[in-house]
Design a protein around this motif. Structure first.
Motif, PDB file in Angstrom:
ATOM      1  N   TYR A 364       0.610  -1.322  -0.096  1.00 43.82           N
ATOM      2  CA  TYR A 364      -0.039   0.150  -0.080  1.00 43.82           C
ATOM      3  C   TYR A 364       0.731   1.385   0.013  1.00 43.82           C
ATOM      4  O   TYR A 364       0.629   2.193  -0.774  1.00 43.82           O
ATOM      5  CB  TYR A 364      -0.911  -0.099   1.266  1.00 43.82           C
ATOM      6  CG  TYR A 364      -1.717   1.475   1.307  1.00 43.82           C
ATOM      7  CD1 TYR A 364      -2.710   1.743   0.738  1.00 43.82           C
ATOM      8  CD2 TYR A 364      -1.205   2.049   2.460  1.00 43.82           C
ATOM      9  CE1 TYR A 364      -3.303   2.918   0.712  1.00 43.82           C
ATOM     10  CE2 TYR A 364      -2.037   3.325   2.653  1.00 43.82           C
ATOM     11  CZ  TYR A 364      -2.809   3.911   1.771  1.00 43.82           C
ATOM     12  OH  TYR A 364      -3.330   4.979   2.041  1.00 43.82           O
ATOM     13  N   GLY A 365       1.993   1.332   0.711  1.00 43.89           N
ATOM     14  CA  GLY A 365       2.713   2.618   1.012  1.00 43.89           C
ATOM     15  C   GLY A 365       3.393   2.699  -0.363  1.00 43.89           C
ATOM     16  O   GLY A 365       3.421   3.977  -0.834  1.00 43.89           O
ATOM     17  N   ARG A 366       4.032   1.580  -0.870  1.00 43.16           N
ATOM     18  CA  ARG A 366       4.589   1.829  -2.172  1.00 43.16           C
ATOM     19  C   ARG A 366       3.699   2.452  -3.251  1.00 43.16           C
ATOM     20  O   ARG A 366       3.896   3.141  -4.212  1.00 43.16           O
ATOM     21  CB  ARG A 366       4.844   0.350  -2.765  1.00 43.16           C
ATOM     22  CG  ARG A 366       5.755   0.338  -4.033  1.00 43.16           C
ATOM     23  CD  ARG A 366       6.924   1.040  -4.020  1.00 43.16           C
ATOM     24  NE  ARG A 366       7.797   0.929  -2.914  1.00 43.16           N
ATOM     25  CZ  ARG A 366       8.619  -0.053  -2.762  1.00 43.16           C
ATOM     26  NH1 ARG A 366       8.689  -1.344  -3.645  1.00 43.16           N
ATOM     27  NH2 ARG A 366       9.314  -0.362  -1.445  1.00 43.16           N
ATOM     28  N   HIS A 367       2.289   2.118  -3.433  1.00 41.86           N
ATOM     29  CA  HIS A 367       1.350   2.549  -4.289  1.00 41.86           C
ATOM     30  C   HIS A 367       0.945   4.034  -3.924  1.00 41.86           C
ATOM     31  O   HIS A 367       1.003   4.782  -4.845  1.00 41.86           O
ATOM     32  CB  HIS A 367       0.127   1.780  -4.246  1.00 41.86           C
ATOM     33  CG  HIS A 367       0.082   0.334  -4.600  1.00 41.86           C
ATOM     34  ND1 HIS A 367      -0.702  -0.628  -4.631  1.00 41.86           N
ATOM     35  CD2 HIS A 367       1.276  -0.128  -5.281  1.00 41.86           C
ATOM     36  CE1 HIS A 367      -0.299  -1.575  -5.255  1.00 41.86           C
ATOM     37  NE2 HIS A 367       1.139  -1.604  -5.574  1.00 41.86           N
ATOM     38  N   ALA A 381       0.040   0.679 -14.216  1.00 39.40           N
ATOM     39  CA  ALA A 381       0.609  -0.332 -13.561  1.00 39.40           C
ATOM     40  C   ALA A 381      -0.580  -1.344 -12.960  1.00 39.40           C
ATOM     41  O   ALA A 381      -0.613  -2.418 -12.131  1.00 39.40           O
ATOM     42  CB  ALA A 381       1.615  -0.239 -12.517  1.00 39.40           C
ATOM     43  N   GLY A 382      -1.975  -0.901 -13.262  1.00 43.04           N
ATOM     44  CA  GLY A 382      -2.851  -1.656 -12.616  1.00 43.04           C
ATOM     45  C   GLY A 382      -3.062  -1.100 -11.164  1.00 43.04           C
ATOM     46  O   GLY A 382      -3.978  -1.896 -10.518  1.00 43.04           O
ATOM     47  N   ILE A 383      -2.604  -0.104 -10.654  1.00 41.60           N
ATOM     48  CA  ILE A 383      -2.983   0.264  -9.187  1.00 41.60           C
ATOM     49  C   ILE A 383      -4.463   0.917  -9.231  1.00 41.60           C
ATOM     50  O   ILE A 383      -4.666   1.722 -10.104  1.00 41.60           O
ATOM     51  CB  ILE A 383      -1.844   1.239  -8.810  1.00 41.60           C
ATOM     52  CG1 ILE A 383      -0.584   0.604  -8.536  1.00 41.60           C
ATOM     53  CG2 ILE A 383      -2.217   1.766  -7.306  1.00 41.60           C
ATOM     54  CD1 ILE A 383       0.425   1.488  -8.367  1.00 41.60           C
TER      55      ILE A 383
ATOM     56  N   LEU B 129       3.219  -7.194   2.550  1.00 43.92           N
ATOM     57  CA  LEU B 129       4.344  -6.742   3.073  1.00 43.92           C
ATOM     58  C   LEU B 129       5.266  -6.860   1.464  1.00 43.92           C
ATOM     59  O   LEU B 129       4.991  -7.830   1.015  1.00 43.92           O
ATOM     60  CB  LEU B 129       4.823  -7.503   4.235  1.00 43.92           C
ATOM     61  CG  LEU B 129       4.135  -7.299   5.339  1.00 43.92           C
ATOM     62  CD1 LEU B 129       4.691  -8.159   6.618  1.00 43.92           C
ATOM     63  CD2 LEU B 129       3.930  -5.843   5.853  1.00 43.92           C
ATOM     64  N   LEU B 130       6.284  -6.099   1.569  1.00 43.46           N
ATOM     65  CA  LEU B 130       7.463  -6.148   0.387  1.00 43.46           C
ATOM     66  C   LEU B 130       8.400  -7.052   0.694  1.00 43.46           C
ATOM     67  O   LEU B 130       9.097  -6.981   1.490  1.00 43.46           O
ATOM     68  CB  LEU B 130       7.817  -4.761   0.145  1.00 43.46           C
ATOM     69  CG  LEU B 130       6.567  -3.675  -0.377  1.00 43.46           C
ATOM     70  CD1 LEU B 130       7.137  -2.383  -0.418  1.00 43.46           C
ATOM     71  CD2 LEU B 130       5.883  -4.022  -1.708  1.00 43.46           C
ATOM     72  N   ASP B 131       8.613  -7.969  -0.382  1.00 43.97           N
ATOM     73  CA  ASP B 131       9.781  -8.708   0.025  1.00 43.97           C
ATOM     74  C   ASP B 131      11.112  -8.202  -1.095  1.00 43.97           C
ATOM     75  O   ASP B 131      11.208  -8.408  -2.365  1.00 43.97           O
ATOM     76  CB  ASP B 131       9.584  -9.978  -0.761  1.00 43.97           C
ATOM     77  CG  ASP B 131      10.688 -11.067  -0.555  1.00 43.97           C
ATOM     78  OD1 ASP B 131      12.013 -10.695  -0.282  1.00 43.97           O
ATOM     79  OD2 ASP B 131      10.752 -12.409  -0.565  1.00 43.97           O
TER      80      ASP B 131
END
Ligand SMILES: Nc1ncnc2c1ncn2[C@@H]1O[C@H](COP(=O)(O)OP(=O)(O)O)[C@@H](O)[C@H]1O
Ligand SMILES: [Mg+2]
Lengths: 498, 274
Positions: A364-367, A381-383, B129-131
């Motif tokens: 989520y944070g990345r998005h 990117a499909g978000i 979570l991110l890997d």
């Protein structure tokens, strides 16, 4: 770890230039005459190893020159402010004042942390202040009227309030923000059942109301498509009116509850303070070092070890010194003893840790960063861009409600001005001064903490210097202007560098 | 993976044995409001081949690519993938089929680093979570397999990369996903000579790895350097789909500017026989 690609020491690629000292175009590259940005990566070879401290420092310098300043200006400003005030006002560096400063800055910090999410998308929430006021007044009303919101609000207002909560839950559900929907429903249940007053229920209620408000704001921005500036400007006015309606012209609702009072005014015991220090500093060290060495082991890109150790060491020492000072008696009278770390410190720390974790370690944070950096790229990117945009307003309003709990606790009552005045402006100012970009995509949660520290220090120090409010406002405004200017300039620089 | 001799960079003399169409468009139409941008487009992409898609500005090349990518929905017509008719309603659908697009405007987030961009929207990891370790290794492996050495660190922010490097990242992003079709929208438009060369080599290598590649380009030299076949759009219509070795530069230019060349291309509007 055995990687099947280039060995971690980057000796594999023959065309790669491996000399870490070289700058800009080398012979492999010399036939390409494109101009590089100052921070550009110019040589060949995928570098899997950790860099030397030297290189890292140079990279950092290049980033600074490229306009990526981060919280550096705010930190420098803070140091200057501390030096100036402690030399001009001899009461400034007293323990009592420092503890006071923490309590003064806490609510702004918390609201600013919520605003960082919104700012990361390049949006703004002007209603965060008055929305927090609504949360505070519902909380106070529920407490004062013995849990009877129907009686406290009057029938019409109560029905409208319940309808609003239901609407918020529905809108959140439509956008599949399940947490928002569930929390809004909790507020509805508390209101309808008439749960008897209890400090914990009051705090929960405040946060739930804040969340519900965020659901509606977010829906209007993300799905209906009204610019956030307009939506939240309108709501800023509307919520101000709602606070007035709930509390009544000239009225005040006192928070006569020990737990609620202690949120912003209480302190941990000495033992508790040291436990907090151990958990916070130890946890930080464990997480940072654990991650660092695991990355090194796996041959992933990692900052130089000495730099990491220095950073961790500095944090641990600062935490220990701070805890020690705050466990000394800071009372000015001989009769009472005041010691211990204020509760607001762990509150802010917990929110900071959770928020940072969400932003940096979760999908989520990345998005959030992606949508803030390039909305169209995120969409392709499909978000689900609309969902992300709505969610940040939910988080912001929920955080504003937590801030409301803290500032209400600080003064011990809620009045029609709750969350009005300059609450919002200081919070936005804190986030921006800390280094969060108003243009979106750039910023971290700690920015809010650093920026709020700057503003709280200005307010506190100028107060000690007996400056009139006029001067304090003007200085605060100029500092904010300066920060926004730095943001805009660094952005221009980054754009020009491309 | 069908790997052909990697030494080939001149496609003309090395036409592959007839390969299966991997992506086929049949009678695709698309309008933006009253503006008809695509007229009954038939278009075929074969695995292991580079198909150049050429046409004047506004001919509808980008729109065609976006219809395949799920950014725009086609108004009518059929899209077949690996022989089956498919529906593409969004970027996810296209990605699930193995269709990747390198957009004209790249669509990279400047504030994210190379790894983060390559995995955008498809981050690895469990429970939300991110890997990071897994993603970083996979990104590096892909860059290495493409012989990309122009990116110093996969943790560099995209904002610090040059135009060619961004292009490289965008392409690497597209091939990270075991994709089967890659569409590149003017990947060399903003690049210098040497960088263009690198990108074209990369494009050729993708086809050699068995992917179906669509290259949109205005540059005839580029087209003839890497493409096996040329498809020419003229005012939203497919004017011709021919083997590169069967046509000359001049013919293709004529197809682009006039829609026909000799007996190739669409009939002139006044003698509407098509
Ligand atoms: N989103 C859109 N809305 C309206 N018209 C569009 C849109 N995208 C493209 N067009 C129009 O469609 C036509 C084809 O555009 P495009 O596919 O970008 O051409 P090309 O890539 O071949 O230069 C142009 O006339 C353009 O103005
Ligand atoms: Mg185009």
């Amino acid at each position: 770890m055995a990687d099947d690609e280039t060995s971690p020491t980057a000796t594999a690629t023959p065309a790669a230039s491996l000399d870490p000292d070289q700058h800009h175009t080398d012979q492999h590259d010399s036939d390409q005459h494109y101009t590089d940005p100052p921070a550009a990566i110019t040589d060949f070879g995928i570098d899997t190893t950790s860099r030397s401290t030297d290189e890292a420092v140079r990279d950092y310098w290049a980033r600074l020159r490229g306009g990526d300043l981060g919280p550096l200006p705010a930190l420098l400003g803070l140091v200057v402010l501390l030096a100036v005030f402690s030399s001009l006002a001899d009461t400034f560096l007293t323990l009592g004042n420092i503890a006071n400063l923490l309590a003064q800055g806490a609510s702004i910090t918390i609201i600013a942390m919520g605003l960082v999410f919104v700012l990361l998308l390049g949006e703004i929430d002007l209603s965060a202040g008055t929305a927090s006021g609504v949360a505070a007044s519902v909380m106070a009303l529920h407490l004062v009227k013995g849990g009877n919101l129907l009686g406290g609000m009057g029938q019409g207002v109560f029905l409208a309030f319940c309808a609003f909560l239901l609407l918020a839950a529905l809108l959140a559900a439509v956008m599949r923000i399940w947490a928002g929907a569930a929390i809004s429903l909790v507020a509805l249940v508390i209101a309808v059942i008439g749960v008897p007053p209890n400090p914990w229920v009051e705090m929960l209620l405040a946060i739930c109301v804040g969340t519900a408000i965020g659901c509606v704001t977010g829906f209007l921005v993300a799905k209906v498509g009204i610019p956030s500036f307009v939506v939240t400007l309108a709501l800023f006015l509307a919520w101000g009116g709602v606070v007035l309606q709930l509390i009544g012209q000239g009225g005040t609702l006192g928070l006569n509850d020990d737990v609620l009072f202690r949120v912003a005014n209480g302190n941990l015991g000495t033992a508790g303070s040291w436990v907090l220090c151990a958990v916070a500093a130890g946890g930080y060290a464990a997480v940072v070092l654990g991650r660092h060495f695991s990355r090194l082991r796996k041959g992933l890109v990692a900052p130089p070890t000495p730099l990491v150790l220095t950073k961790v060491g500095a944090v641990v020492v600062l935490a220990a010194v701070g805890t020690h000072l705050l466990t000394l008696n800071r009372s000015v009278s001989d009769v009472v003893v005041i010691t211990g770390v204020p509760y607001v410190v762990p509150i802010v720390l917990v929110l900071l840790v959770i928020g940072t974790f969400v932003l940096e370690r979760t999908r989520y944070g990345r998005h959030v960063y992606a949508v803030g950096g390039n909305r169209e790229a995120a969409r392709r990117a499909g978000i689900d861009v609309a969902r992300v945009r709505m969610s940040v307003f939910v988080i912001c309003s929920a955080a504003a409600a937590v801030g409301a709990i803290v500032y209400s606790s600080k003064v011990g009552s809620v009045d029609p001005n709750a969350g009005g005045g300059n609450t919002l402006l200081l919070s936005v100012g804190a986030a921006v001064i800390g280094g969060t970009s108003l243009f979106g995509g750039k910023g971290r949660l700690r920015d809010a903490v650093i920026g709020a520290a700057v503003l709280a220090t200005i307010n506190n120090g100028m107060g000690l210097l007996k400056q009139p409010a006029a001067v304090v406002f003007i200085v605060t405004g100029l500092v904010l202007l300066l920060a926004a200017g730095v943001d805009a300039l660094s952005r221009r620089r980054a754009a020009a560098a491309r | 993976m069908r790997q052909r001799s990697p030494s080939t960079t001149a496609p003309g003399q090395h036409t592959p044995a007839v390969s299966e169409p991997i992506l086929e468009l049949r009678g695709v139409n698309k309008s933006f409001g009253p503006v008809r941008v695509l007229h009954d487009i038939d278009f075929t992409v074969r695995a292991g081949e580079v198909t150049a898609l050429v046409g004047d500005n506004g001919a509808g090349k980008s729109t065609l690519v976006k219809c395949v990518a799920g950014i725009h929905a086609a108004d009518s017509g059929e899209i077949r993938f690996a022989g089956r008719p498919v529906r593409i309603h969004g970027p996810r659908d296209a990605a699930d089929l193995g269709i990747e697009v390198v957009y004209q405007d790249l669509a990279l987030a400047d504030n994210l680093d190379v790894v983060q961009n390559m995995f955008l929207g498809r981050e690895r990891g469990r429970y939300g979570l991110l890997d990071e370790a897994d993603m970083e290794r996979a990104a590096r492996r892909t860059l290495t397999s493409l012989s990309v050495r122009t990116v110093k660190s996969v943790r560099t922010k995209v904002s610090a990369l040059s135009g060619g490097q961004r292009q490289t990242v965008a392409i690497a992003k597209a091939v990270l996903w075991n994709s089967r079709v890659v569409l590149l929208d003017e990947p060399t438009a903003a690049l210098g000579v040497a960088q263009t060369r690198q990108v074209l080599d990369l494009v050729r290598r993708l086809a050699e790895q068995g992917l179906g590649v669509v290259l949109i380009s205005h540059n005839m030299n580029d087209v003839f350097a890497v493409a096996d076949r040329v498809a020419c759009l003229y005012l939203g219509r497919m004017a011709a789909e021919v083997h590169t070795k069967d046509v000359t530069h001049g013919q293709v230019v004529e197809l682009i500017t006039a829609g026909r060349s000799g007996d190739l291309g669409i009939a002139r509007p006044e003698s509407a026989t098509t």
